[in-house]
Every structure is written in C-alpha cells, then in structure tokens.
Design an enzyme around this catalytic site. Structure first.
Site, short mmCIF file in Angstrom:
data_model
loop_
_atom_site.label_atom_id
_atom_site.label_comp_id
_atom_site.label_asym_id
_atom_site.label_seq_id
_atom_site.Cartn_x
_atom_site.Cartn_y
_atom_site.Cartn_z
N SER A 180 5.80 1.68 -1.84
CA SER A 180 5.48 0.62 -2.79
C SER A 180 4.01 0.70 -3.15
CB SER A 180 5.79 -0.77 -2.22
OG SER A 180 5.06 -0.99 -1.04
N HIS A 199 9.03 -11.43 4.58
CA HIS A 199 9.36 -10.90 3.27
C HIS A 199 10.44 -11.68 2.50
CE1 HIS A 199 9.23 -7.92 0.23
NE2 HIS A 199 8.93 -6.89 1.00
#
Length: 662
Positions: free
Chosen positions: A587, A374
């Site tokens: 998300s 990430h």
C-alpha cells in the site's frame, strides 16, 4: 483466503491531480491547511492514494452514534456483469499460471459462468437492488469482525510520526499533550464537517470515515467481534506502566483544555506510578477468541466492567511507553515494530489497548506514532491526522497554549484480577505476543536515489512505478512473479471501502523478464517498463470505479454461504487460489514528512511493503516472517534498491518522447 487477507491491507489508491475547483470547501478557520492536507493525501499518492471510506451501519454495532454528514450524491455500489468480471479475472491470473493451468482455468471459469456463477449472480443482483451498498456491512463482518487471528501484526498497522528528541521528561509530556490537543482539535473539525469534500472527476468522494475513527473500539466476542462508536467522547485514556487513567480533554463548559494543563496531568500520572502494573492490555494482543474468553472472565465483576466500558468509550488511548535504547542503524525498524506490537511483553506490549482504533504511542527515546485498528478506517485518514498535528506544531510554537485552564484531575481506572482463569489468559497472551514479536522481521528502506520528481519527469505514475519495482525485486529473488495486492478506494460509492488492484500482470512479468534477460536492449526494457506501468494504471482506474474482480467474487461466495449453497469449485481452482495468495501485500500511505506506515505480511511465504514516495526519496517498510526459509526481508530491501537504480538507468538512456508544441 481472500476473506482472511485482503481485508488486512485496506490502503487505497488514486493517481490524479486534484484541483481546487473540484472541491466543495465547506470549512473556515483552518480551512486552507485542511484543504492542502486533503489534496496532498489524495493527489500525492499517484495511482494509489489511501484515503477514506466508511464503516457501515450494521447489526454488529452496539452504539451507532456517528457524525452526521449528508452526501446525497454518492453513488450506489453496483453489481458488475459476471462475464465482465470473469474476463478480467482471467487476464489477471495468466501470468501466475503455467500454460496447462491456464487452459484448465479457462474450462473451470466457463463452467462457473454458465452454471453456479450465474445462479449466485442473480442472488447478488437481487441483494444489490435492495441495498445502497451491498458490500459494506458484509466486508466489515467477513474481513474484520469474524477474523480470529490477533489484530496485532495481522490487522493493525503502525503509523510513525517524525522522530523526536526529548531532552527530559518535561519535553516528553509537553509534546504528548500538544499532540493530544491537536488530535482533539482535528476531531472537533470533523464534528463541524470542516474536512473538505473532494471529487474524483465528476464524483464526490465519501467523507464519512473521518467520523468513524475517534471513539471507536472493537469488542472481542467468540466467533464474531462487535464494534462500538463513541464519537462524542470527552476524554482519552492514558496508559503508563500498564496503569490506566481517564483524562478529560474538555472543561465543564465544553472547551478544549489547553495543552500545558493536559501535560501537568500526564506528569502527575508519571510521578505517581513508580511500579509496573498487571498488563491487562496484553490480553488485547492475543487471538480474538482467546481475548474473548479472557474478556468474559475479566467482565465478571462490576468494577472491571466499568473499567472496560471507560476504556472503550475513550476518544483514543495514549500510551506513555517505557524508554528503550535504540540500536544504531536499526532505529526506524525498531520504531515501526514498537508501534505494531510493542516489542514484547517485557517491554511495551502490555502498555496498549489494541481494540481502540487510534492509539497514540509516545516513547521517551523519541519514537512516536499511531497504532490503529483497521476495522473502521483505511490508512490515509490516519496519516492525514498526523500531517495536521505535525504541521500545526511546526508552524506555531505556541500551538496548544490557548484553551481552558479549568482542568479535571486524571482519574485512575481500576481493574481487579478476579479469577485463576484470568491469570492463565495473561500468561498465554504474554507468550503469544512474544512469539509474534520474535517472528516478525522488518527493514525500513530509506531510498535516496530519487523520488516522485524523477518518476514524473519520465511521464510515469509514481505509484505504478513503485509497484513495478516491487514486482521486479520479487522476480529477481524468487524467479517467479507474485500475486500482488494493492487497495483502491471506493469512495465514489456510499459506504465504499476498498477494491483490490491486482498489480501482477502479463506486462509486469514481461518487464521483469526483460530486465533479467541479457539479450534484451535497454530500449526494449524501457518500453516494457512503460507498458507495465500503463497496465497497472489502467487496472487502478478500473478498481477506483469498482470494476476490479475481488469484491465481486467475494460477493458471489458470500451469496452461496448466506443461501446455504455449496461453495463452487471455481473458488478452489488454481487461478483463484494463486491469484488470491498475495505474496506481496502493499500500500501507499503518502505524507511529506519523514514518516511511514508498516504492517505484517499477508502470507507465510510473502512480504509486506508500505511506502511513502516523496519528492526526492522513497521510504519503504518491508516485512517478512522469520520462520519462512525462502523469504529474506534484508535481501529483498537490497534487491529493491538495486531494482530502482536499474529502472532509473534504462529510463535515462531512453527518455520519454518530447511532445510537439504544434
């Protein structure tokens, strides 16, 4: 802690309709497809579109070689007035506190505003005046590089491709080769600056993150990791049965090698390696300090150093996994778990290199997807790559056939087990990843009751609607509201990453209570739902403008640390602690395909939920920890489905007012 967790979920959000006239279309050839993908990956996401952001230049990079893209109109990242942020902060914490705690918080916040906060604000304003983006490099370090838990589960999501049906090994390698070809083609377009530049209102959005994901790799270091960039790499690394191979993807003339010739090399690797090798890749699944220690031992010999450098320099890795039998009814759950952690040391966890930003994972059972580290990227660019490759392969049966026939045979990358300490590290890593795989629970809910179309007909934003459904489901199960994290992109800023949308609000709590109160009418419930959605959309729009509270407060805390000042008591206050303990980590990663993203929870007593709202359905990957006695991922999925239907019911009984034609 905010530093520990808000970083791990860097999805982004934007609820708007993007218009062609808003974009500068700097592309040809595949331009129409790229424009559509860019438009979809942003506009599809309602008040939350996880798009792209930048991995900033920093002292932590040893090879800052990236794709140049001039966007001089990008905004400088600001420092908000302290009073504005603290007023907004107080509004966000009220639903999470008792009346007594809220009164206490008022006093703490007022004192912070007048004393230590004011001093730290001056330091931050001074810092911000000297930097184009004061947050970017600090975010990279605080949120990622100094984070010591494993990237496996805690940081790196999985992103699925649509399920495949490989009838034989030939189809398996042919498909993999075509995906490799498509990803490299996508990267070539990034190099050529053919990714459309879009705008949000009058502001151009930062496109540089696309140049930060290919060829990128974390390097484990004690205390603080490093990160290296190799965007001009001309090879990928193939991992099969824990063996590593360097596969050139360009001919000597610099032309992309045709997929059939890549497939032939993959087939050679599969035929050559009949025994499982030492799982050096499993070291990358462990805690960062454990891996850093093992890395030092591994790098003692010149041969191992060369092997590490070769893997780190690859454009991406390709894991050809061992086939596993899927349990009926749990296929989607096992798919995302296999991408997140490889399903354990006895299955495919060693067939990874978790430090690479992009790992393509392909299993003979038809499971395909990305594992992505990430640090340099949010989720939607990764989804956009998947969309691009899937769409190209769907539209053109001959996709990948053109290209050079002048291939270079794949070369094996050799490691040696150099010392006893390395053997111990391998054993520890195997034990730890097995514990982690056993601890993470996942349920993929494919909700078919309705999708974006119905929500839009109610004149509501799909993302905000899903966020309120999550609030309601949690409240139903736990009789209290959760602090709920959702990320908004900061792409209007040069080097922007994310800001937090705090989805829990006074309005969301009032809505959840109304849905549970038998004395409240459906008309009142529908009104409360609409108010909650509007509240979420309002905060989302502020966050997209860099006017949330979390990054500003982080900046103040970092100023204290950088200037050796005591951390103010404000950061230990009930409001700050409770509102930063994100029991719902969420998300939206949108794609039109039967695909989704998933990851682990941000807190021990919470859930994660990544979702893909499509026109007529919603796919949600819900995770929780097995060791937590109060969470239940299966029950949460059932309760969420029930919440969706209840929300639909009250809305259908109370449709939106029709607009007058006058």
């Amino acid at each position: 802690m905010i530093i520990k967790w808000s970083k791990t979920r860097a999805s982004t959000t934007s609820e708007r309709i993007l218009d062609k006239r808003d974009a500068e279309m700097k592309f040809r050839g595949n331009g129409k497809l790229l424009w559509n993908l860019t438009k979809n990956s942003l506009a599809q996401q309602s008040p939350n579109g996880i798009a792209k952001n930048v991995l900033p230049a920093s002292s932590y990079s040893t090879a800052q070689k990236t794709i140049p893209l001039e966007q001089p109109s990008l905004l400088k990242y600001h420092v908000l007035p302290l009073e504005e942020t603290l007023n907004r902060f107080m509004t966000t914490v009220e639903p999470l506190l008792t009346p007594e705690e809220f009164q206490q918080q008022k006093g703490i916040t007022t004192e912070f505003l007048q004393k230590q906060g004011r001093e730290l604000q001056l330091l931050l304003e001074s810092t911000g005046s000297k930097e184009k983006n004061w947050l970017a490099h600090r975010w990279l370090k605080a949120a990622y590089l100094t984070y010591r838990d494993p990237v496996t589960v805690f940081v790196s999501p999985g992103m699925t491709f649509p399920k495949q049906n490989f009838r034989n090994s030939r189809e398996f390698v042919d498909y993999t080769a075509r995906v490799i070809y498509g990803l490299v083609e996508f990267n070539d377009m990034v190099h050529a600056n053919k990714i459309p530049i879009v705008k949000m209102g009058k502001n151009e959005l930062d496109n540089s993150q696309f140049g930060k994901v290919f060829g990128t790799c974390r390097i484990p270091k004690r205390g603080t990791d490093d990160i290296v960039y190799n965007p001009e790499s001309d090879y990928v690394v193939v991992i099969y049965k824990n063996h590593f191979y360097q596969l050139k993807i360009y001919s000597n003339e610099g032309k992309l090698i045709a997929a059939p010739y890549l497939a032939a090399q993959l087939e050679n690797v599969v035929l050559k390696e009949t025994k499982v090798g030492i799982p050096y890749g499993i070291l990358t699944t462990d805690s960062r300090d454990n891996w850093a220690e093992a890395y030092e031992n591994l790098a003692e010999t010149p041969g191992n150093r060369d092997a590490l450098k070769t893997i780190q320099g690859a454009l991406f890795t390709v894991s050809l996994d061992e086939g596993t039998t899927l349990k009926e009814g749990e296929e989607a759950d096992e798919l995302i778990l296999s991408l997140i952690h490889g399903s354990g040391s006895k299955i495919n966890s060693g067939n990874r290199w978790m430090d690479k930003t992009i790992q393509l994972v392909v299993n003979p059972n038809g499971n395909v997807g990305f594992t992505y580290e990430h640090s340099p990227a949010e989720g939607q660019p990764i989804a956009m790559m998947m969309d691009y490759v899937v769409q190209k392969m769907k539209e053109d049966p001959n996709f990948g056939q053109s290209g050079s026939k002048d291939f270079i045979p794949a070369q094996k990358i050799h490691f040696s087990l150099s010392n006893k300490s390395l053997e111990k590290s391998l054993n520890v890593a195997q034990e730890n990843v097995d514990k982690l795989a056993a601890a993470l629970q996942m349920k993929v809910l494919k909700f078919n009751g309705f999708g974006k179309d119905f929500i839009k007909k109610q004149r509501l934003g799909p993302d905000s609607f899903v966020q309120m459904a999550l609030q309601l489901a949690f409240y139903k199960m736990h009789a209290e509201p959760p602090a709920q994290y959702e990320s908004a992109h900061l792409r209007i800023f040069d080097g922007g990453r994310t800001e937090t949308i705090r989805s829990c609000s006074n309005e969301s709590l009032a809505f959840a209570r109304a849905m549970q109160n038998p004395n409240v009418t459906d008309q009142e419930r529908a009104a409360k739902l609409r108010e909650a959605v509007v509240s979420h959309q309002t905060y989302a729009k502020l966050a997209l403008q860099g006017k949330g509270v979390d990054r500003h407060l982080l900046g103040l805390k970092l100023m204290a640390l950088e200037h050796s000042k005591p951390i103010p008591e404000f950061f230990k206050s009930p409001g700050f602690v409770k509102s930063s303990h994100f029991r719902m980590s969420t998300s939206q990663v949108a794609t039109k395909y039967d695909a989704f993203m998933g990851y682990g929870p941000a807190t021990d007593d919470g859930y994660a939920c990544c979702y893909n709202p499509r026109d007529n359905d919603i796919i949600l990957a819900i995770s929780a920890w097995r060791h937590c006695p109060i969470t239940d991922h299966l029950k949460f999925a059932q309760t969420l489905e029930q919440s969706f239907f209840e929300m639909k019911n009250v809305l259908e009984k109370n449709p939106p007012e029709t607009k007058s034609k006058l």
